[in-house]
Write a protein that holds these residues in place. Sequence first.
Motif, PDB file in Angstrom:
ATOM      1  N   ALA A 204      -3.398   4.731   0.935  1.00 53.91           N
ATOM      2  CA  ALA A 204      -3.274   4.309   2.330  1.00 53.91           C
ATOM      3  C   ALA A 204      -4.489   4.750   3.139  1.00 53.91           C
ATOM      4  CB  ALA A 204      -2.002   4.885   2.939  1.00 53.91           C
ATOM      5  N   GLU A 205      -4.915   5.993   2.938  1.00 55.77           N
ATOM      6  CA  GLU A 205      -6.093   6.477   3.667  1.00 55.77           C
ATOM      7  C   GLU A 205      -7.323   5.647   3.323  1.00 55.77           C
ATOM      8  OE1 GLU A 205      -8.688  10.557   4.446  1.00 55.77           O
ATOM      9  OE2 GLU A 205      -6.799  10.652   3.326  1.00 55.77           O
ATOM     10  N   ARG A 206      -7.458   5.286   2.062  1.00 53.44           N
ATOM     11  CA  ARG A 206      -8.606   4.477   1.656  1.00 53.44           C
ATOM     12  C   ARG A 206      -8.603   3.122   2.352  1.00 53.44           C
ATOM     13  NH1 ARG A 206      -9.166   0.290  -1.283  1.00 53.44           N
ATOM     14  NH2 ARG A 206      -7.025   0.375  -2.072  1.00 53.44           N
ATOM     15  N   VAL A 207      -7.431   2.469   2.381  1.00 51.23           N
ATOM     16  CA  VAL A 207      -7.343   1.140   2.983  1.00 51.23           C
ATOM     17  C   VAL A 207      -7.597   1.216   4.486  1.00 51.23           C
ATOM     18  CG1 VAL A 207      -5.789  -0.792   3.473  1.00 51.23           C
ATOM     19  CG2 VAL A 207      -5.812   0.230   1.199  1.00 51.23           C
ATOM     20  N   ILE A 208      -7.007   2.193   5.148  1.00 53.80           N
ATOM     21  CA  ILE A 208      -7.195   2.345   6.598  1.00 53.80           C
ATOM     22  C   ILE A 208      -8.671   2.587   6.919  1.00 53.80           C
ATOM     23  CG2 ILE A 208      -6.645   3.816   8.586  1.00 53.80           C
ATOM     24  CD1 ILE A 208      -3.903   4.330   7.102  1.00 53.80           C
ATOM     25  N   ARG A 209      -9.308   3.475   6.151  1.00 48.13           N
ATOM     26  CA  ARG A 209     -10.721   3.762   6.379  1.00 48.13           C
ATOM     27  C   ARG A 209     -11.588   2.533   6.088  1.00 48.13           C
ATOM     28  NH1 ARG A 209     -10.976   8.060   3.917  1.00 48.13           N
ATOM     29  NH2 ARG A 209     -11.123   9.521   5.662  1.00 48.13           N
ATOM     30  N   GLU A 210     -11.221   1.788   5.066  1.00 48.24           N
ATOM     31  CA  GLU A 210     -12.002   0.601   4.708  1.00 48.24           C
ATOM     32  C   GLU A 210     -11.949  -0.436   5.815  1.00 48.24           C
ATOM     33  OE1 GLU A 210     -12.068  -2.368   0.861  1.00 48.24           O
ATOM     34  OE2 GLU A 210     -11.621  -0.236   0.549  1.00 48.24           O
ATOM     35  N   PHE A 211     -10.791  -0.596   6.437  1.00 47.21           N
ATOM     36  CA  PHE A 211     -10.700  -1.515   7.571  1.00 47.21           C
ATOM     37  C   PHE A 211     -11.656  -1.075   8.677  1.00 47.21           C
ATOM     38  CE2 PHE A 211      -6.312  -3.268   6.492  1.00 47.21           C
ATOM     39  CZ  PHE A 211      -6.750  -4.581   6.405  1.00 47.21           C
ATOM     40  N   ALA A 212     -11.585   0.209   9.045  1.00 43.71           N
ATOM     41  CA  ALA A 212     -12.424   0.709  10.136  1.00 43.71           C
ATOM     42  C   ALA A 212     -13.904   0.599   9.807  1.00 43.71           C
ATOM     43  CB  ALA A 212     -12.047   2.160  10.445  1.00 43.71           C
ATOM     44  N   ALA A 213     -14.270   0.936   8.586  1.00 43.35           N
ATOM     45  CA  ALA A 213     -15.681   0.933   8.188  1.00 43.35           C
ATOM     46  C   ALA A 213     -16.250  -0.478   8.074  1.00 43.35           C
ATOM     47  CB  ALA A 213     -15.842   1.671   6.862  1.00 43.35           C
ATOM     48  N   SER A 214     -15.392  -1.445   7.824  1.00 44.34           N
ATOM     49  CA  SER A 214     -15.871  -2.820   7.623  1.00 44.34           C
ATOM     50  C   SER A 214     -15.845  -3.648   8.897  1.00 44.34           C
ATOM     51  CB  SER A 214     -15.037  -3.510   6.535  1.00 44.34           C
ATOM     52  OG  SER A 214     -13.680  -3.617   6.937  1.00 44.34           O
ATOM     53  N   GLY A 215     -15.579  -3.011  10.035  1.00 46.85           N
ATOM     54  CA  GLY A 215     -15.733  -3.730  11.299  1.00 46.85           C
ATOM     55  C   GLY A 215     -14.470  -4.029  12.067  1.00 46.85           C
ATOM     56  N   SER A 216     -13.303  -3.630  11.576  1.00 50.28           N
ATOM     57  CA  SER A 216     -12.080  -3.851  12.344  1.00 50.28           C
ATOM     58  C   SER A 216     -12.100  -2.982  13.592  1.00 50.28           C
ATOM     59  CB  SER A 216     -10.844  -3.515  11.505  1.00 50.28           C
ATOM     60  OG  SER A 216     -10.667  -4.444  10.459  1.00 50.28           O
ATOM     61  N   LYS A 217     -11.777  -3.566  14.726  1.00 45.80           N
ATOM     62  CA  LYS A 217     -11.731  -2.827  15.984  1.00 45.80           C
ATOM     63  C   LYS A 217     -10.330  -2.300  16.291  1.00 45.80           C
ATOM     64  CE  LYS A 217     -16.049  -3.242  16.935  1.00 45.80           C
ATOM     65  NZ  LYS A 217     -16.912  -2.041  16.828  1.00 45.80           N
ATOM     66  N   ILE A 218      -9.325  -2.883  15.625  1.00 44.64           N
ATOM     67  CA  ILE A 218      -7.942  -2.441  15.777  1.00 44.64           C
ATOM     68  C   ILE A 218      -7.322  -2.403  14.388  1.00 44.64           C
ATOM     69  CG2 ILE A 218      -5.720  -2.835  16.918  1.00 44.64           C
ATOM     70  CD1 ILE A 218      -7.204  -4.736  18.840  1.00 44.64           C
ATOM     71  N   VAL A 219      -6.583  -1.331  14.087  1.00 42.09           N
ATOM     72  CA  VAL A 219      -5.879  -1.225  12.809  1.00 42.09           C
ATOM     73  C   VAL A 219      -4.426  -0.880  13.091  1.00 42.09           C
ATOM     74  CG1 VAL A 219      -5.721  -0.046  10.590  1.00 42.09           C
ATOM     75  CG2 VAL A 219      -7.968  -0.468  11.610  1.00 42.09           C
ATOM     76  N   PHE A 220      -3.510  -1.706  12.586  1.00 42.93           N
ATOM     77  CA  PHE A 220      -2.078  -1.452  12.675  1.00 42.93           C
ATOM     78  C   PHE A 220      -1.596  -0.958  11.309  1.00 42.93           C
ATOM     79  CE2 PHE A 220      -2.721  -4.685  15.990  1.00 42.93           C
ATOM     80  CZ  PHE A 220      -2.045  -4.097  17.059  1.00 42.93           C
ATOM     81  N   ALA A 221      -1.097   0.256  11.263  1.00 42.38           N
ATOM     82  CA  ALA A 221      -0.568   0.836  10.023  1.00 42.38           C
ATOM     83  C   ALA A 221       0.944   0.902  10.152  1.00 42.38           C
ATOM     84  CB  ALA A 221      -1.156   2.226   9.797  1.00 42.38           C
ATOM     85  N   THR A 222       1.669   0.174   9.321  1.00 44.67           N
ATOM     86  CA  THR A 222       3.051  -0.172   9.632  1.00 44.67           C
ATOM     87  C   THR A 222       4.113   0.587   8.832  1.00 44.67           C
ATOM     88  OG1 THR A 222       3.082  -2.010   8.058  1.00 44.67           O
ATOM     89  CG2 THR A 222       2.317  -2.505  10.284  1.00 44.67           C
TER      90      THR A 222
ATOM     91  N   VAL B 128       0.848  -1.193   0.000  1.00 44.32           N
ATOM     92  CA  VAL B 128       0.000   0.000   0.000  1.00 44.32           C
ATOM     93  C   VAL B 128       0.884   1.244   0.000  1.00 44.32           C
ATOM     94  CG1 VAL B 128      -1.793   1.282   1.219  1.00 44.32           C
ATOM     95  CG2 VAL B 128      -1.808  -1.232   1.248  1.00 44.32           C
ATOM     96  N   ALA B 129       0.770   2.054  -1.036  1.00 43.03           N
ATOM     97  CA  ALA B 129       1.594   3.261  -1.162  1.00 43.03           C
ATOM     98  C   ALA B 129       1.237   4.277  -0.079  1.00 43.03           C
ATOM     99  CB  ALA B 129       1.394   3.885  -2.542  1.00 43.03           C
ATOM    100  N   GLU B 130       2.221   5.089   0.286  1.00 41.67           N
ATOM    101  CA  GLU B 130       2.022   6.110   1.307  1.00 41.67           C
ATOM    102  C   GLU B 130       1.374   7.347   0.680  1.00 41.67           C
ATOM    103  OE1 GLU B 130       5.687   5.179   4.351  1.00 41.67           O
ATOM    104  OE2 GLU B 130       6.099   6.420   2.605  1.00 41.67           O
ATOM    105  N   GLY B 131       0.079   7.301   0.527  1.00 38.03           N
ATOM    106  CA  GLY B 131      -0.654   8.393  -0.097  1.00 38.03           C
ATOM    107  C   GLY B 131      -2.145   8.162   0.075  1.00 38.03           C
ATOM    108  N   ALA B 132      -2.927   8.643  -0.873  1.00 36.48           N
ATOM    109  CA  ALA B 132      -4.382   8.525  -0.782  1.00 36.48           C
ATOM    110  C   ALA B 132      -4.832   7.073  -0.694  1.00 36.48           C
ATOM    111  CB  ALA B 132      -5.018   9.200  -1.995  1.00 36.48           C
TER     112      ALA B 132
END
Length: 362
Positions: free
Chosen positions: A78-96, A72-76
């Motif tokens: 990344a924001e999409r993937v992080i938001r998608e995790f949160a919106a789809s039910g992830s309770k914890i997100v590790f962005a590495t 996942v590139a460090e740009g838009a």
Amino acid sequence: MTDRRQFMLSASAAALAAALPGSLLAQEATRIGFVYVSPIGDAGWTFQHDEARKEMEAKLGNSIQTKYVENVAEGADAERVIREFAASGSKIVFATSFGYMNYVERVARQFPNVTFLHATGYKSGKNFGHYNARFYEGRYLNGVIAGRMTKSNILGYVGAFPIPEVLQGINAFTRGARSVNPNVEVRVIWANSWYDPGKEREAAMTLISQGADVVTQHTDSTAVVQAAEERGVYAFGYHSDMSKYGPRAHLTATTHHWGDFYVRTVREVLAGTWKPESIWGGFKDDMVRLAPLNPAIPAEVRAEVAQIEEQLKAGSFHPFAGPVIDQSGKERLSAGAVMDDVALGKMDFFVQGVASRLPNTR
């Protein structure tokens, strides 16, 4: 979207999903997302994080369900993937990766009931913490070995970006080398990428052609070690043990270990006791280790390194104890002082012994 870029359900979690009814799985398993900056592969930065994810799964079992997205590139994106995790039910997100920090901060505000952890950054919030390892401790030990093993007194370093984390490693490596060999100089070439095997190899080959007989990197692939093996010089791996890519070249590696941290953090979140904090662990926390040493390293050097390692674990030695002099001759830290974490986190200079100049980023 390619198969590689889709959300990947881990093998153990997939088996769990097949064995349990959907409602039971939803009730019992806490969803956790991982965002990776490079392909997982079989060595390197992302590989180490994924090994830790698997370790966490093995220890926490049916209480969790993990997914990841790699490369996942460090740009838009990344924001999409992080938001998608949160919106789809992830309770914890590790962005590495460092470049995810501002995107994590933005998404964390929008999902206050999700816990976000960011690797190598410095920002935090009510539901947003950060974690890091003291890579520079291992780099100092690598430098001691390099200073003892070099014959040309030229050491090569392939850097990703001129940010504090990378500068800490270059400077610690240089200080370690010059502590045993004051004639050493370190030359740096920037790849301007965390993961680009072609650029990393080209940079390593250039450094070797300039006389470097020991090379290392703060990038994610094994290309530098492979180049060293091909050209008959020594190398240090990074992130993970890369010796299989250069059995003769690979002297050791500074390796990173995130498993215990991931397990502890998830347990705290599940128990409702987690609070955002700054985690920065080194040898004493078992977050940094050295890979096995190459038999080519003399016994007396092994003993020297082992002694310093014990001092690092005991807290009686610091790679940035004063005096710290930059390459222009300016004193950055006086004798008797130890550089604190705030200063380390803002490092923006090369120490004496680095022959290259920092790019003008202003």
